[in-house]
Design an enzyme around this catalytic site. Structure first.
Site, PDB file in Angstrom:
ATOM      1  CG  HIS A 161      34.513  -9.179   3.777  1.00 46.58           C
ATOM      2  ND1 HIS A 161      33.294  -8.838   3.155  1.00 46.58           N
ATOM      3  CD2 HIS A 161      34.225  -9.510   5.193  1.00 46.58           C
ATOM      4  CE1 HIS A 161      32.296  -8.676   4.428  1.00 46.58           C
ATOM      5  NE2 HIS A 161      32.859  -9.226   5.263  1.00 46.58           N
TER       6      HIS A 161
ATOM      7  CG  HIS B 200      35.374 -15.241   1.228  1.00 48.79           C
ATOM      8  ND1 HIS B 200      36.561 -14.226   1.556  1.00 48.79           N
ATOM      9  CD2 HIS B 200      34.571 -14.289   1.310  1.00 48.79           C
ATOM     10  CE1 HIS B 200      36.425 -13.128   2.002  1.00 48.79           C
ATOM     11  NE2 HIS B 200      35.014 -12.965   1.795  1.00 48.79           N
TER      12      HIS B 200
END
Length: 496
Positions: A266, A148
Site C-alpha cells: 500500500h 497511513h
C-alpha cells in the site's frame, strides 16, 4: 549457525553492524477484533523465531518506553491524541460524532488498550531513532511502520504515525550545529592566544625601557620579529579553523536529511503527506496502484513547493516478482542515495507485498523482499527498520525474522527450529516459501517507462539541499523506569 556475515556480498555490506531491537512482550495481546486482518500477534510470532534462531544474542534488546502524549503531539493534533487516550469500547457509543471525525470505526476499530498499543509501537520507533542518533548503525521495531495515520485521523488500521515521529526525532540530530559551535570556540581560543602574544610584547617593551636605548631597540626588534612569526602562525591557524568550519558545514549538510523508503504493497500516504512540502525528507514508495487502498501514489505526485521532486512514487500492478521489482528498486534507490545523500534511512518493510498475502496481490519471495533491506544496508547509513502491513501472519513472521538476520549479517537456516508457534508453519516448517505462478501484469515497457520518469525527476534535483544551522531541539527523553539502562529503555530478557 553462520555468524560471519557471509550471507551478504563482500565489501561494506558484509561487515557487522551495531544493531538494537525493540520489543514489548505485551504487544501480541492487543486484538483489533474478530475477523479483522490486522493481528499484533504476528509480532510475538516474529520475536519467538528470533529467539529460537539465536538472533537476539547478536543485538541489544530493549523494551520501548511508551510514547507520551506530548511526544505524539509533535505530529498529531492535540484533540485527536486526547480522543485516542480517552475512548474505550464501553464509551464509544456516546462518541459517534468524534468517531466519524477521527475516522475511527470499521477499519480502525476501538479496542481494549488502544492508546497503550499506540504508545508502545510509537515508543519503539522513536526509541530506535534516538539510538541511531547516538551511534547505533541499525535499529529494528517490527511493531512500527503504521504509515497511513494522518495528523488528525486514523486510516488503514493505523492510529498513530510512528514513522513521522521517528523521522522528526532523526531530524533533531541532523540539524545539529555542534561542529560549527566547536570551530567557533576554536577561533575564539586562537584570538585569545593572539591577544596574549600582544600582551607579552608590551611587557617586553616596558622592561627594555630600563636598559640603554640601543640595547632596548635591539631587544625589542628581536622580540617583535618573534611575535610577528607567532602572529603569522596564529593567522594561519585561524585560516585553517575557518577552512575546517566550512568543511564541517559541508559535512553537516550530508547528514541533515532523512530518506523514507516504503516497500509495503500500500502507498505510504501518511508519511508522504506529512513531508510533502519539505526538501529535508525524501519519501519513496513502491506500491500497488489503481483500484486499491488508499488510491494515492501516482507517479505524477512529486511533492510541492520546496518539496517538489522530493516525493517519488513507483506505481505497480498485480503479480510483480523479484526480478521485475529489483529492476526498479535498485537503480532508483541507487540514484536517490547519490543525489539526496541522506544522513539516515527509514525503511518500512510491510510484508503484505509478499506472495500469498491475505490482502496483497504481489508475488515477492521472502528473499526478494529482504533484498531491499540488504541493498539499503549496503550504503552504510544509519538505518531504521520498521514493520507495517502483512496479513498472512506466518509469512510475516518468516519475513521479518529473515530480514533481522540480514540486518545482522547472519545467515539464517531454512529449517525452522521447534518453538511455541511451530504448528503455524506446517506442513514444510521452513523459513522460505516459494512464490506462486500468478501472472506478472507489469510489462517490461511499463517498468522501463516508470524508471525513466523517476530518474528524470531525480535529475531535476539539486544535489544535497542545504539547511541553515539552528539550535537543536533536545532529544526525546523517556521517563526512567526500574531496570532502565540509563537512557530510558529497559533491557528485555532473551527468550532463548
Amino acid at each position: 549457525m553462520d555468524v560471519s556475515g557471509n550471507s551478504l556480498a563482500s565489501g561494506p555490506d558484509g561487515t557487522k553492524r551495531k544493531v538494537c531491537y525493540f520489543y514489548d512482550p505485551e504487544v501480541g495481546n492487543y486484538y483489533y477484533g474478530q475477523g479483522h486482518p490486522m493481528k499484533p500477534h504476528r509480532i510475538r510470532m516474529t520475536h519467538a523465531l528470533l529467539a529460537h534462531y539465536g538472533l537476539l544474542q547478536h543485538m541489544q534488546v530493549y523494551k520501548p518506553n511508551p510514547a507520551r502524549e506530548r511526544d505524539l503531539c509533535r505530529f498529531h493534533a492535540d484533540d485527536y491524541v486526547s480522543f485516542l487516550r480517552t475512548i474505550t469500547p464501553e464509551t464509544q457509543q456516546d462518541q459517534t460524532r468524534a468517531l466519524k471525525r477521527f475516522n475511527v470505526g470499521e477499519d480502525c476499530p476501538v479496542f481494549d488498550g488502544l492508546y497503550n498499543f499506540c504508545q508502545t509501537y510509537a515508543g519503539g520507533s522513536v526509541g530506535g531513532a534516538v539510538k541511531l542518533n547516538h551511534g547505533h548503525d541499525i535499529a529494528v521495531n517490527w511493531a512500527g511502520g503504521l504509515h497511513h495515520a494522518k495528523k488528525c485521523e486514523a486510516s488503514g488500521f493505523c492510529y498513530v504515525n510512528d514513522i513521522v515521529l521517528a523521522i522528526l526525532e532523526l531530524l533533531k540530530k541532523h540539524e545539529d550545529g555542534s561542529m560549527y559551535n566547536y570551530n567557533s570556540c576554536k577561533r575564539l581560543l586562537l584570538i585569545t592566544v593572539a591577544e596574549a602574544v600582544g600582551f607579552e610584547h608590551e611587557m617586553v617593551k616596558e622592561e627594555a625601557d630600563k636598559e640603554e636605548e640601543e640595547a632596548v631597540e635591539e631587544e625589542v626588534g628581536v622580540k617583535e620579529e618573534e611575535v610577528g612569526v607567532k602572529e603569522e602562525e596564529v593567522e594561519e591557524e585561524e585560516e585553517e579553523a575557518i577552512e575546517e568550519e566550512e568543511a564541517s558545514e559541508e559535512e553537516e549538510e550530508a547528514v541533515e536529511r532523512v530518506l523514507y523508503v516504503d516497500i509495503d504493497i500500500h502507498h505510504g500516504d501518511g508519511v508522504e503527506e506529512a513531508f510533502y512540502t519539505t526538501d529535508r525528507v525524501m519519501t519513496v514508495s513502491f506500491h500497488k496502484f489503481g483500484d486499491y487502498f488508499p488510491g494515492t501514489g501516482d507517479v505524477r505526485d512529486i511533492g510541492y513547493g520546496k518539496g517538489k521532486y522530493y516525493s517519488l512514487n513507483v506505481p505497480l500492478d498485480d503479480g510483480i516478482d523479484d526480478e521485475s521489482y529489483h529492476s526498479l528498486f535498485k537503480p532508483i534507490m541507487g540514484k536517490v542515495m547519490e543525489v539526496f545523500r541522506p544522513g539516515a534511512v527509514v525503511l518500512q518493510c510491510g510484508a503484505d507485498s509478499l506472495s500469498g498475502d491475505r490482502l496483497g496481490c504481489f508475488n515477492l519471495s521472502i528473499k526478494g523482499h529482504a533484498e531491499c533491506v540488504k541493498y539499503m544496508r549496503s550504503f552504510n547509513v544509519p538505518l531504521l527498520l520498521l514493520g507495517g502491513g502483512g496479513y498472512t501472519i506466518r509469512n510475516v513472521a518468516r519475513c521479518w525474522c529473515y530480514e533481522t538476520g540480514v540486518a545482522l549479517g547472519v545467515e539464517v537456516e531454512d529449517k525452522m527450529p521447534i518453538h511455541e508457534y511451530y504448528e503455524y508453519f506446517g506442513p514444510d516448517y521452513t523459513l522460505h516459501v516459494a512464490p506462486s505462478n500468478m501472472e506478472n501484469k507489469n510489462s517490461k515497457q511499463m517498468l522501463d517507462d516508470i524508471r525513466s520518469k523517476l530518474q528524470d525527476n531525480l535529475c531535476k534535483l539539486r544535489h544535497a539541499p542545504s539547511v541553515q544551522f539552528q539550535e537543536r531541539p533536545p532529544d526525546t527523553e523517556f521517563p526512567e523506569e526500574v531496570g532502565s539502562d540509563g537512557d530510558g529503555l529497559r533491557d528485555v530478557e532473551d527468550d532463548d
